[in-house]
Design a protein around this motif. Sequence first.
Motif, mmCIF file in Angstrom:
data_model
loop_
_atom_site.group_PDB
_atom_site.id
_atom_site.type_symbol
_atom_site.label_atom_id
_atom_site.label_comp_id
_atom_site.label_asym_id
_atom_site.label_seq_id
_atom_site.Cartn_x
_atom_site.Cartn_y
_atom_site.Cartn_z
ATOM 1 N N LEU A 63 0.787 -1.228 0.000
ATOM 2 C CA LEU A 63 0.000 0.000 0.000
ATOM 3 C C LEU A 63 0.818 1.276 0.000
ATOM 4 O O LEU A 63 0.247 2.357 -0.010
ATOM 5 C CB LEU A 63 -0.924 0.032 1.224
ATOM 6 C CG LEU A 63 -1.963 -1.064 1.305
ATOM 7 C CD1 LEU A 63 -2.727 -0.953 2.605
ATOM 8 C CD2 LEU A 63 -2.907 -0.987 0.124
ATOM 9 N N GLU A 64 2.118 1.179 0.057
ATOM 10 C CA GLU A 64 2.929 2.383 0.166
ATOM 11 C C GLU A 64 2.687 3.281 -1.041
ATOM 12 O O GLU A 64 2.839 2.884 -2.182
ATOM 13 C CB GLU A 64 4.390 2.016 0.317
ATOM 14 C CG GLU A 64 4.640 1.278 1.624
ATOM 15 C CD GLU A 64 6.081 0.861 1.802
ATOM 16 O OE1 GLU A 64 6.931 1.277 0.994
ATOM 17 O OE2 GLU A 64 6.348 0.127 2.751
ATOM 18 N N ASP A 65 2.285 4.508 -0.752
ATOM 19 C CA ASP A 65 1.939 5.471 -1.785
ATOM 20 C C ASP A 65 2.524 6.824 -1.392
ATOM 21 O O ASP A 65 2.040 7.459 -0.454
ATOM 22 C CB ASP A 65 0.416 5.551 -1.917
ATOM 23 C CG ASP A 65 -0.039 6.468 -3.024
ATOM 24 O OD1 ASP A 65 0.771 7.285 -3.522
ATOM 25 O OD2 ASP A 65 -1.213 6.389 -3.391
ATOM 26 N N PRO A 66 3.546 7.289 -2.098
ATOM 27 C CA PRO A 66 4.198 8.555 -1.726
ATOM 28 C C PRO A 66 3.292 9.775 -1.873
ATOM 29 O O PRO A 66 3.606 10.842 -1.354
ATOM 30 C CB PRO A 66 5.396 8.642 -2.670
ATOM 31 C CG PRO A 66 5.088 7.709 -3.783
ATOM 32 C CD PRO A 66 4.170 6.665 -3.246
ATOM 33 N N THR A 67 2.151 9.636 -2.535
ATOM 34 C CA THR A 67 1.245 10.776 -2.688
ATOM 35 C C THR A 67 0.339 10.959 -1.480
ATOM 36 O O THR A 67 -0.325 11.979 -1.362
ATOM 37 C CB THR A 67 0.374 10.618 -3.953
ATOM 38 O OG1 THR A 67 -0.482 9.486 -3.794
ATOM 39 C CG2 THR A 67 1.233 10.456 -5.198
ATOM 40 N N LEU A 68 0.296 9.957 -0.585
ATOM 41 C CA LEU A 68 -0.554 10.047 0.604
ATOM 42 C C LEU A 68 0.213 10.657 1.770
ATOM 43 O O LEU A 68 1.421 10.470 1.894
ATOM 44 C CB LEU A 68 -1.047 8.662 1.015
ATOM 45 C CG LEU A 68 -2.012 7.973 0.068
ATOM 46 C CD1 LEU A 68 -2.308 6.563 0.554
ATOM 47 C CD2 LEU A 68 -3.297 8.756 -0.067
ATOM 48 N N ASP A 70 1.792 10.902 5.436
ATOM 49 C CA ASP A 70 2.416 9.838 6.236
ATOM 50 C C ASP A 70 1.438 9.186 7.205
ATOM 51 O O ASP A 70 1.509 7.995 7.454
ATOM 52 C CB ASP A 70 3.606 10.379 7.035
ATOM 53 C CG ASP A 70 4.811 10.637 6.149
ATOM 54 O OD1 ASP A 70 4.851 10.088 5.024
ATOM 55 O OD2 ASP A 70 5.698 11.392 6.576
ATOM 56 N N ASP A 73 -0.620 6.538 5.067
ATOM 57 C CA ASP A 73 0.069 5.517 4.291
ATOM 58 C C ASP A 73 0.552 4.357 5.156
ATOM 59 O O ASP A 73 1.005 4.540 6.278
ATOM 60 C CB ASP A 73 1.274 6.161 3.589
ATOM 61 C CG ASP A 73 1.821 5.301 2.486
ATOM 62 O OD1 ASP A 73 1.093 4.445 1.962
ATOM 63 O OD2 ASP A 73 3.001 5.488 2.135
ATOM 64 N N GLY A 74 0.449 3.137 4.640
ATOM 65 C CA GLY A 74 0.987 1.957 5.299
ATOM 66 C C GLY A 74 0.212 1.537 6.533
ATOM 67 O O GLY A 74 -0.931 1.920 6.748
ATOM 68 N N ARG A 76 -0.517 1.507 10.416
ATOM 69 C CA ARG A 76 -0.433 2.379 11.583
ATOM 70 C C ARG A 76 -1.177 1.709 12.722
ATOM 71 O O ARG A 76 -2.013 0.837 12.511
ATOM 72 C CB ARG A 76 -1.062 3.749 11.301
ATOM 73 C CG ARG A 76 -0.425 4.501 10.168
ATOM 74 C CD ARG A 76 0.917 5.077 10.618
ATOM 75 N NE ARG A 76 1.535 5.818 9.534
ATOM 76 C CZ ARG A 76 2.654 5.437 8.938
ATOM 77 N NH1 ARG A 76 3.249 4.334 9.292
ATOM 78 N NH2 ARG A 76 3.182 6.153 7.989
ATOM 79 N N SER A 87 -5.284 3.866 4.144
ATOM 80 C CA SER A 87 -5.360 4.028 2.696
ATOM 81 C C SER A 87 -6.361 3.050 2.088
ATOM 82 O O SER A 87 -6.876 3.288 1.001
ATOM 83 C CB SER A 87 -3.983 3.878 2.050
ATOM 84 O OG SER A 87 -3.441 2.614 2.343
#
Length: 132
Positions: A63-68, A70, A73-74, A76, A87
């Motif tokens: 699911l890692e998405d640099p547009t989301l 922190d 993302d990922g 938690r 996400s």
Amino acid sequence: MYARWYPFDGVGIDTYYDQDSQTLAAVAVDACRGPQVSLDGTPLVGRLPSELEPWLEETASTLEDPTLPDYVDGLRFGPRGEPYLLSLGLILRCQQNGDHTRCRPVFLAPHWAMRGQEWIEDLIPDREWLTY
């Protein structure tokens, strides 16, 4: 933004509505009385949290998405240690069932998931039912 809660106790579902937009914003499934819900073939309802750890870790890695942001993302964890995959719009709340804690998934609409876990903790209270 405020939530309006409505339970469907007969089927083990709680719904939460966004009062501003008058739309469904979250659905929680009771770990003991609710229907089984699966994600990618993995049953989520009523499972021991430890049973879902490998699935959570594997799913989070995809699911890692640099547009989301922190905080979305990922994988938690909330203040009570409950895992969040915001996400995906998924929280795995815990619900007491006798001597065990079972997973009570909460599915969020994107506009609620993007607000982050601290906001969600206040909005969707922990609802523990004891089963006999």
